[in-house]
Design a protein around this motif. Sequence first.
Motif, PDB file in Angstrom:
ATOM      1  N   THR A   5       0.847  -1.184   0.000  1.00  0.00           N
ATOM      2  CA  THR A   5       0.000   0.000   0.000  1.00  0.00           C
ATOM      3  C   THR A   5       0.883   1.235   0.000  1.00  0.00           C
ATOM      4  O   THR A   5       2.096   1.138   0.254  1.00  0.00           O
ATOM      5  N   GLY A   6       0.300   2.384  -0.307  1.00  0.00           N
ATOM      6  CA  GLY A   6       1.104   3.602  -0.320  1.00  0.00           C
ATOM      7  C   GLY A   6       0.301   4.838  -0.657  1.00  0.00           C
ATOM      8  O   GLY A   6      -0.892   4.782  -0.978  1.00  0.00           O
ATOM      9  N   TRP A   7       1.021   5.962  -0.580  1.00  0.00           N
ATOM     10  CA  TRP A   7       0.386   7.279  -0.712  1.00  0.00           C
ATOM     11  C   TRP A   7       1.415   8.234  -1.269  1.00  0.00           C
ATOM     12  O   TRP A   7       2.549   8.308  -0.773  1.00  0.00           O
ATOM     13  N   VAL A   8       1.036   8.952  -2.303  1.00  0.00           N
ATOM     14  CA  VAL A   8       1.860  10.033  -2.847  1.00  0.00           C
ATOM     15  C   VAL A   8       1.052  11.320  -2.777  1.00  0.00           C
ATOM     16  O   VAL A   8      -0.117  11.366  -3.186  1.00  0.00           O
ATOM     17  N   ASP A   9       1.670  12.360  -2.228  1.00  0.00           N
ATOM     18  CA  ASP A   9       1.031  13.684  -2.170  1.00  0.00           C
ATOM     19  C   ASP A   9       2.120  14.734  -2.369  1.00  0.00           C
ATOM     20  O   ASP A   9       3.001  14.891  -1.532  1.00  0.00           O
ATOM     21  N   TYR A  10       2.046  15.442  -3.493  1.00  0.00           N
ATOM     22  CA  TYR A  10       3.104  16.385  -3.854  1.00  0.00           C
ATOM     23  C   TYR A  10       2.999  17.720  -3.111  1.00  0.00           C
ATOM     24  O   TYR A  10       3.904  18.542  -3.201  1.00  0.00           O
ATOM     25  N   PHE A 152      -5.826   1.641  -7.202  1.00  0.00           N
ATOM     26  CA  PHE A 152      -5.338   2.997  -6.943  1.00  0.00           C
ATOM     27  C   PHE A 152      -6.484   3.992  -7.051  1.00  0.00           C
ATOM     28  O   PHE A 152      -7.507   3.724  -7.692  1.00  0.00           O
ATOM     29  N   ALA A 153      -6.300   5.110  -6.395  1.00  0.00           N
ATOM     30  CA  ALA A 153      -7.308   6.173  -6.420  1.00  0.00           C
ATOM     31  C   ALA A 153      -6.607   7.511  -6.527  1.00  0.00           C
ATOM     32  O   ALA A 153      -5.678   7.804  -5.766  1.00  0.00           O
ATOM     33  N   THR A 154      -7.043   8.316  -7.453  1.00  0.00           N
ATOM     34  CA  THR A 154      -6.505   9.665  -7.586  1.00  0.00           C
ATOM     35  C   THR A 154      -7.104  10.564  -6.496  1.00  0.00           C
ATOM     36  O   THR A 154      -8.316  10.571  -6.288  1.00  0.00           O
ATOM     37  N   VAL A 155      -6.235  11.263  -5.796  1.00  0.00           N
ATOM     38  CA  VAL A 155      -6.660  12.225  -4.777  1.00  0.00           C
ATOM     39  C   VAL A 155      -6.003  13.565  -5.105  1.00  0.00           C
ATOM     40  O   VAL A 155      -5.077  13.618  -5.925  1.00  0.00           O
ATOM     41  N   PRO A 156      -6.457  14.656  -4.500  1.00  0.00           N
ATOM     42  CA  PRO A 156      -5.816  15.945  -4.791  1.00  0.00           C
ATOM     43  C   PRO A 156      -4.310  15.883  -4.579  1.00  0.00           C
ATOM     44  O   PRO A 156      -3.834  15.475  -3.516  1.00  0.00           O
ATOM     45  N   ASN A 157      -3.567  16.209  -5.614  1.00  0.00           N
ATOM     46  CA  ASN A 157      -2.104  16.302  -5.543  1.00  0.00           C
ATOM     47  C   ASN A 157      -1.408  14.951  -5.411  1.00  0.00           C
ATOM     48  O   ASN A 157      -0.251  14.887  -4.992  1.00  0.00           O
ATOM     49  N   GLY A 158      -2.092  13.855  -5.784  1.00  0.00           N
ATOM     50  CA  GLY A 158      -1.397  12.584  -5.686  1.00  0.00           C
ATOM     51  C   GLY A 158      -2.281  11.379  -5.897  1.00  0.00           C
ATOM     52  O   GLY A 158      -3.288  11.431  -6.621  1.00  0.00           O
ATOM     53  N   VAL A 159      -1.908  10.282  -5.218  1.00  0.00           N
ATOM     54  CA  VAL A 159      -2.584   9.009  -5.425  1.00  0.00           C
ATOM     55  C   VAL A 159      -2.464   8.153  -4.173  1.00  0.00           C
ATOM     56  O   VAL A 159      -1.503   8.263  -3.399  1.00  0.00           O
ATOM     57  N   LEU A 160      -3.467   7.289  -3.964  1.00  0.00           N
ATOM     58  CA  LEU A 160      -3.421   6.233  -2.960  1.00  0.00           C
ATOM     59  C   LEU A 160      -3.430   4.905  -3.700  1.00  0.00           C
ATOM     60  O   LEU A 160      -4.058   4.792  -4.761  1.00  0.00           O
ATOM     61  N   ALA A 167      -7.313  -1.046   1.843  1.00  0.00           N
ATOM     62  CA  ALA A 167      -6.133  -0.255   2.209  1.00  0.00           C
ATOM     63  C   ALA A 167      -6.342   1.205   1.836  1.00  0.00           C
ATOM     64  O   ALA A 167      -5.951   2.116   2.572  1.00  0.00           O
ATOM     65  N   ILE A 168      -6.957   1.451   0.687  1.00  0.00           N
ATOM     66  CA  ILE A 168      -7.227   2.821   0.239  1.00  0.00           C
ATOM     67  C   ILE A 168      -8.307   3.465   1.106  1.00  0.00           C
ATOM     68  O   ILE A 168      -8.191   4.611   1.531  1.00  0.00           O
ATOM     69  N   LEU A 169      -9.355   2.708   1.412  1.00  0.00           N
ATOM     70  CA  LEU A 169     -10.448   3.232   2.215  1.00  0.00           C
ATOM     71  C   LEU A 169      -9.988   3.593   3.624  1.00  0.00           C
ATOM     72  O   LEU A 169     -10.533   4.507   4.250  1.00  0.00           O
ATOM     73  N   ALA A 170      -8.975   2.861   4.139  1.00  0.00           N
ATOM     74  CA  ALA A 170      -8.496   3.117   5.500  1.00  0.00           C
ATOM     75  C   ALA A 170      -7.862   4.488   5.644  1.00  0.00           C
ATOM     76  O   ALA A 170      -7.770   5.026   6.749  1.00  0.00           O
ATOM     77  N   ASN A 171      -7.422   5.088   4.536  1.00  0.00           N
ATOM     78  CA  ASN A 171      -6.795   6.409   4.587  1.00  0.00           C
ATOM     79  C   ASN A 171      -7.791   7.500   4.971  1.00  0.00           C
ATOM     80  O   ASN A 171      -7.435   8.472   5.631  1.00  0.00           O
ATOM     81  N   GLY A 172      -9.031   7.338   4.542  1.00  0.00           N
ATOM     82  CA  GLY A 172     -10.058   8.309   4.874  1.00  0.00           C
ATOM     83  C   GLY A 172     -10.365   9.328   3.803  1.00  0.00           C
ATOM     84  O   GLY A 172     -11.416   9.983   3.845  1.00  0.00           O
ATOM     85  N   LEU A 173      -9.463   9.488   2.819  1.00  0.00           N
ATOM     86  CA  LEU A 173      -9.699  10.461   1.752  1.00  0.00           C
ATOM     87  C   LEU A 173     -10.734   9.962   0.742  1.00  0.00           C
ATOM     88  O   LEU A 173     -11.375  10.758   0.052  1.00  0.00           O
ATOM     89  N   ILE A 174     -10.869   8.634   0.642  1.00  0.00           N
ATOM     90  CA  ILE A 174     -11.848   8.021  -0.258  1.00  0.00           C
ATOM     91  C   ILE A 174     -12.907   7.323   0.594  1.00  0.00           C
ATOM     92  O   ILE A 174     -12.573   6.529   1.479  1.00  0.00           O
ATOM     93  N   LYS A 175     -14.169   7.610   0.330  1.00  0.00           N
ATOM     94  CA  LYS A 175     -15.264   7.019   1.094  1.00  0.00           C
ATOM     95  C   LYS A 175     -15.830   5.803   0.353  1.00  0.00           C
ATOM     96  O   LYS A 175     -15.752   5.727  -0.879  1.00  0.00           O
ATOM     97  N   PRO A 176     -16.432   4.853   1.090  1.00  0.00           N
ATOM     98  CA  PRO A 176     -17.004   3.657   0.454  1.00  0.00           C
ATOM     99  C   PRO A 176     -18.337   3.963  -0.224  1.00  0.00           C
ATOM    100  O   PRO A 176     -19.411   3.705   0.321  1.00  0.00           O
TER     101      PRO A 176
END
Length: 612
Positions: A5-10, A152-160, A167-176
């Motif tokens: 799992t991972g997260w990129v935010d520029y 993967f999911a695109t989020v503002p300024n990056g990706v999960l 794993a992506i849902l656990a971050n909180g930026l993406i809702k189910p």
Amino acid sequence: MCGITGWVDYDRDLTQQRAAAQAMVDTMICRGPDAEGLWLREHVALGHRRLAVIDIEGGTQPMPYEQAGNDVVSLTYSGETYNFRELREQLTSKGHVFQTDSDTEVVLHSYLEWGAGMVDHLNGIYAFAIWDSRTQELLLVRDRMGVKPLFFATVPNGVLFGSEPKAILANGLIKPVVSATGLREVLAFIKTPGESPYEGIREVRPGHLVKVSRSGIEEHRYWELHSEPHTDDLDTTIHTVRELLDDIVTRQLISDVPLCTLLSGGLDSSAITAIAQKALIAQGHDSVRSFAVDFTGQAENFQPDAMRGTPDGPYVHDLAEFAKTNHQDIVLDTADLMDEANRLAVVRARDGLSMGDMDTSLYLLFAAIRKRSTVALSGESADEVFGGYKWFHDKAAVNANTFPWMAMQHGMDGGWQNLLTPALAKQLDLDAYVADRYAQALAEVPRLDGEEPFQARMREVSYLHLTRFVQTLLDRKDRMSMAVGLEVRVPFCDHRLVQYVFNTPWSMKTFDGREKSLLRAATKDVLPESIVQRVKSPYPSTQDPRYHQALEDAAGKLLATGDSPIFDVIAPDALRKLAEVPAGHDQGARMGLDMALNLHTWLTDYKVTVAV
């Protein structure tokens, strides 16, 4: 196998987001029970949960590479690279120095040597992410056939990203949230490459890589099936198939932990088990361990149906005795299949709708095997490669203007369109959705100039199975096995074999007038005659009438409460009618009940918002 799992935010300092990144890693514990790692830098977080299979001590992750104390690249990797020893020798000759004996480090150095072109050198099943500190770019890579999942999911300024949506849902930026398209995918039982049930979450397509940079996201296909004339005669083709299988199985026996095979008594799993046994004995090892699933009372309750003409048990034992494997049956009871904790575990492993007792039994089988072995070889995907399903050989199904398996369901889909509320059924229009997805898939098929119409149609049918149908089964196998920390390898998904057989004419694939003629001919020397002659039978399902009755009882309780979120999707009267069908009289009704109960569990447990 592992969980990544991972997260990129520029625009954010992710070194200050350890708790959120750790929450993502924690969802992968079942996939990697042996160790964990979290690698944080300003704009990237890479997480890993490890199932140690090769180089137990040395393959810790995420795995960084530094020069003069500076970050160069870092890798979080899931899967197996079966040709890592050859690649290691090749890279060593180019000056690369290795600190471990793991295939992970070989993948890392392959990137250092070839960049994204490394994918052309790998043979295996894998999903991984590489962060290049020099360019501040992330590379997501998935194996050619899509054996290992990667979302993967695109989020503002990056990706999960993650091995599973949880794993992506656990971050909180993406809702189910499940949109109309996601619901269509779920209810039509279509797995369109790249799609997921959740709004905003996509899957890296098989044979693709995704590059994430400050300027955005780019997707690139690095492998696809291609069409070319098949010039080998029949004998050469049979010989080539066997040579490939011998090489593939031998490569996939590499493991530093206990290994076994999954045996159903069918041609596919029996061939893999027999070849594995022959290879291990030739190497001076003990007999291969084999495991099969069975159900309490199955021998007494078994009734042939449109899909299953014979029970597995007798054939399993024929192969085990013939090949002299170290065999064990895993016998499951209805109480195990209906246990609420088991059913919940399956839905959570799926991150969505389960296939009922066939998923639960597979989960329980793998859990039992995991107590004895860490790696298993499976016969999955042989039917897609060699043309084993009944609908391959049914003229009406082949010529239907839809996916062949949907044209020959025998009412086994549970009648979802009859369960939906009328308003939702009209809005979703599942028939039109399936037609659109079918047309999309047909448009991808690589054509061969001058091919006569029937052969061209069978090429289409094969392509549909190798890019659509198989994805459902591979995802199921991965989720159920990794939910208990068991690595399952699928020799029939080796891209060399898939590509070779894809181009063999249908007349060769059925030269003896039966299904899977090439596979039968290529492996008959290591199989008992009973299995050589056995007709295709799918993964077993319990025939205990108590199971159907238990589903009806559970549906009755759900209807009595009346407050389940499923009643926004399915009509209570339709479910009530289904629950009144006498137990054991309608397999489709049983499946519909199972799916409705699992839909309730998913929507409730994940707190899913259905946005249609």
